[in-house]
Design an enzyme around this catalytic site. Structure first.
Site, mmCIF file in Angstrom:
data_model
loop_
_atom_site.group_PDB
_atom_site.id
_atom_site.type_symbol
_atom_site.label_atom_id
_atom_site.label_comp_id
_atom_site.label_asym_id
_atom_site.label_seq_id
_atom_site.Cartn_x
_atom_site.Cartn_y
_atom_site.Cartn_z
ATOM 1 N N ASP A 7 -0.084 -2.391 -3.332
ATOM 2 C CA ASP A 7 0.654 -0.885 -3.246
ATOM 3 C C ASP A 7 1.853 -1.446 -4.282
ATOM 4 O O ASP A 7 2.254 -2.541 -3.620
ATOM 5 C CB ASP A 7 0.893 -1.007 -1.399
ATOM 6 C CG ASP A 7 -0.501 -0.255 -0.886
ATOM 7 O OD1 ASP A 7 -0.919 0.479 -2.194
ATOM 8 O OD2 ASP A 7 -0.471 -0.590 0.023
ATOM 9 N N ASP A 21 -4.490 5.915 -4.171
ATOM 10 C CA ASP A 21 -3.276 6.659 -2.992
ATOM 11 C C ASP A 21 -3.308 8.485 -3.774
ATOM 12 O O ASP A 21 -2.656 8.866 -3.039
ATOM 13 C CB ASP A 21 -2.979 6.085 -2.309
ATOM 14 C CG ASP A 21 -3.070 4.423 -2.126
ATOM 15 O OD1 ASP A 21 -4.305 4.627 -1.477
ATOM 16 O OD2 ASP A 21 -2.254 3.645 -1.522
#
Length: 207
Positions: free
Chosen positions: A143, A177
């Site tokens: 991420d 995401d």
């Protein structure tokens, strides 16, 4: 939307997702941050579990999560194919394609990253390292996108949280995401258009 166009969308999202993750993994170490703007930063973390860093406890929790994701992707893939076959709305097909791309993107991390990268703690990882940090199906999801739009102390008069430090929005996520969230958002915002009656009767899938 034809199945071919849906697959192209899936491929493009996956390409951007994996290129961005590999770049971050091979150029940043854990918790390294680059401030692009005050409200947008590149901040590298690795997520061991589900959204918001949640994990499934136990020795086989991570393996169960990865296998569950793979099964779920199979279901989403069938949903995409079936929706195109039935000439469902382009809103629905686009949303499913985005969700599928995002799910596959994070599965790639979980399945492969543990055996092709070494760890990123206090160092920049090497692709195809001789000293991988994990095993098959036990990789961590990369991420890096961080949007702290506002940060400060909340007013004292607020119940429970009054006077406490608060950051909005403090989640760190990736392109996969974003694709999943955008797909779900389309289904919510354009619900009637997405799930409206098919244009025609059931037909063969377009090439």
């Amino acid at each position: 939307m034809s199945l071919k166009k849906a697959y192209i969308l899936v491929f493009l999202v996956l390409l951007v997702d994996q290129v961005s993750k590999i770049y971050i993994k091979t150029n940043f170490f854990i918790n390294e941050e680059v401030r692009v703007f005050d409200w947008f930063r590149i901040h590298f973390i690795e997520n061991e579990g589900m959204a918001w860093g949640a994990v499934i406890p136990g020795e086989y929790g991570k393996l169960f999560l990865t296998l569950f994701r793979i099964v779920a992707v199979g279901g989403i893939g069938w949903w995409l194919w079936d929706s195109v076959r039935k000439k469902q709305s382009s809103y629905l097909v686009t949303a499913i394609a985005l969700i599928l791309a995002g799910a596959v993107g994070n599965i790639i991390d979980s399945v492969f990253y543990g055996v092709i990268f070494n760890d990123s703690y206090h160092q920049v990882a090497t692709l195809f390292s001789d000293d991988p940090y994990g095993t098959w199906f036990h990789g961590e999801v990369v991420d890096m996108l961080y949007f702290p739009f506002w940060e400060g102390n909340l007013p004292e008069w607020l119940p429970i949280w009054g006077g406490k430090h608060f950051s909005f929005f403090n989640a760190i996520f990736n392109v996969a995401d974003m694709a999943i969230s955008t797909g779900v958002g389309i289904l919510i915002v354009f619900n009637k258009k997405a799930f409206g009656a098919p244009k025609n009767e059931e037909v063969l899938v377009e090439d």
